[in-house]
Design an enzyme around this catalytic site. Structure first.
Site, PDB file in Angstrom:
ATOM      1  N   GLU A  64      51.424  45.732  25.993  1.00 45.25           N
ATOM      2  CA  GLU A  64      52.548  46.446  25.602  1.00 45.25           C
ATOM      3  C   GLU A  64      52.726  46.868  24.226  1.00 45.25           C
ATOM      4  O   GLU A  64      53.798  46.653  23.911  1.00 45.25           O
ATOM      5  CB  GLU A  64      53.739  45.720  26.260  1.00 45.25           C
ATOM      6  N   ILE A  90      48.536  18.010  21.796  1.00 44.48           N
ATOM      7  CA  ILE A  90      49.029  16.868  22.222  1.00 44.48           C
ATOM      8  C   ILE A  90      48.342  16.098  23.235  1.00 44.48           C
ATOM      9  O   ILE A  90      48.519  15.016  23.122  1.00 44.48           O
ATOM     10  CB  ILE A  90      50.805  17.205  22.238  1.00 44.48           C
ATOM     11  N   GLY A 129      46.124  53.132  21.575  1.00 48.78           N
ATOM     12  CA  GLY A 129      46.966  53.453  20.481  1.00 48.78           C
ATOM     13  C   GLY A 129      48.425  54.003  21.061  1.00 48.78           C
ATOM     14  O   GLY A 129      48.436  54.713  22.240  1.00 48.78           O
TER      15      GLY A 129
END
Ligand SMILES: Cc1cc2nc3c(=O)[nH]c(=O)nc-3n(C[C@H](O)[C@H](O)[C@H](O)COP(=O)(O)OP(=O)(O)OC[C@H]3O[C@@H](n4cnc5c(N)ncnc54)[C@H](O)[C@@H]3O)c2cc1C
Length: 379
Positions: free
Chosen positions: A362, A336, A129
């Site tokens: 991050e 694809i 956190g």
């Protein structure tokens, strides 16, 4: 003096060449074996890619974030794990540059530029956190030392870095202002590493817990004043986020390039699948998203290089948007390629696995959106 446009172009050319000639041929094997590519650390060191944020006297660019983003993007186009070496190096170095005094900056910059010493950024506590109250790692002042105890999780370069920029509570009752930053050197008694994490992506990158058990660090290793650590951590993350976005853009571009190449080669119903409008629209959408993400990333980096204030919102937006694009575009690239996309013989499944963590580390994207909203709703 800041690097100028021409120098940035030279940096992009050098990064592109390194990516294509040295990194790309190694990428599949790095992913398959999970082996940390020390040879690439050497190669990146020779190119100055491990010292990009340092001052010019150490071969750096005086903290030019645009150049940093360029290099991360070019390497990420071919190998997410290898780009993470440069990204983590930058993030590990930033607290020293932001909080260190002149002699600390000189000492660590010399070590990094001359010995290619790796750095790490150890913020994430066991309870995680981006909230000050969740930090349980403590640094207790004892005479001229600090005694550090605590447990950091999922730290990139744990056990292989030489220097750890770490954050610990020095005054529990002071909230954010009770957190301080330190550099802890490897082989410091009481600095212990957990088992290397087994990850779904970025498999060549090392992440492990960093554990402090009565780890004694001299007060000279504190970065900045006591209580400045939280600000240093947030400023470092703020500066690093566009580069994280650049990593996501690079991974997405790599997947798009491969999907275009494949769509031109793959014949179905007697023609290349690139002739089908459904595939063309997918490719157009992928390219649009990548370009939009790239624009955001370089706009954020540009404003930060120009030392414009209040860049937190754009920095978070660039990381948030680019990482969402990376997972969408890499997943579409797998689509694809059809069945082949799902096979390990082609790089797009690796790129999809590598892309996932860009939404998480991050500060996960929910937190990035929270940061954006905080900036919009303040006052
Ligand atoms: C490969 C890898 C490398 C890493 N390297 C580093 C490193 O070098 N240094 C370092 O310090 N850390 C590192 N980390 C840790 C990383 O930054 C954290 O994992 C990340 O910030 C998320 O924190 P968490 O894992 O505790 O998830 P949590 O905080 O438990 O989140 C779990 C979920 O809840 C959501 N959530 C949490 N809080 C809120 C909220 N307030 N509102 C809405 N949603 C919320 C999150 O977005 C997420 O979806 C790394 C992680 C990984 C996976």
């Amino acid at each position: 003096m800041k690097v100028i446009e021409k120098e940035r172009q030279m940096i992009r050319t050098a990064a592109e060449k390194t990516a294509q000639r040295i990194v790309q041929p190694r990428a599949a094997k790095i992913d398959a074996t999970g082996e940390f590519p020390w040879d690439l650390v050497e190669a990146f060191g020779r190119q100055g890619f491990l010292s990009l944020l340092l001052s010019e006297q150490y071969g750096g660019t005086n903290g030019d974030l645009t150049s940093f983003c360029i290099v991360v993007e070019e390497i990420a186009k071919v190998c997410g794990s290898s780009s993470l070496i440069i990204l983590a190096q930058g993030l590990g170095t930033l607290p020293i540059l932001l909080g260190g005094n002149t002699s600390q900056k000189d000492f660590y910059s010399t070590e990094i530029s001359e010995k290619n010493s790796l750095t790490a950024f150890a913020l994430n506590d066991e309870e995680g956190g981006l909230e000050t109250s969740s930090m349980k790692t403590q640094a207790e002042k004892q005479g001229k030392d600090y005694l550090i105890n605590g447990h950091k999780c999922f730290i990139t370069h744990a056990s292989i870095a030489k220097f750890y920029s770490i954050f610990a509570v020095t005054r529990p009752e002071h909230g954010a202002e009770g957190i301080s930053a330190f550099v802890v050197e490897d082989e410091t008694p009481g600095l212990i590493f957990g088992t290397r994490e087994d990850k779904i992506g970025m498999r060549g990158s090392v992440a492990a817990d960093v554990i402090f058990q009565n780890c004694r660090v001299p007060q000279e290793n504190r970065l900045g004043e006591e209580g400045r650590g939280w600000k240093i951590a947030l400023d470092a993350l703020n500066l690093s986020r566009p580069a994280m976005g650049a990593q996501a853009v690079g991974i997405a571009q790599g997947a798009l390039d491969f999907a275009i190449h494949y769509a031109n080669e793959r014949i179905q119903f007697g023609k290349p699948i690139s002739s089908f409008q459904a595939i063309q629209f997918m490719i157009a959408d992928m390219a649009t998203q990548v370009e939009a993400a790239r624009s955001l990333v370089y706009k954020a980096a540009d404003l930060m290089d120009a030392k414009v204030e209040d860049t937190e919102k754009l920095s978070a937006i660039s990381k948030y948007f680019a990482s969402e694009v990376a997972i969408k575009v890499t997943t579409d690239a797998v689509q694809i390629l059809g069945g082949y996309g799902f096979m390990k013989d082609y790089p797009v499944e690796r790129m999809m696995r590598d892309a996932k963590v860009t939404q998480i580390y991050e500060g996960a994207n929910q937190i990035q959106r929270w940061l954006v909203a905080q900036q919009l709703l303040k006052d």
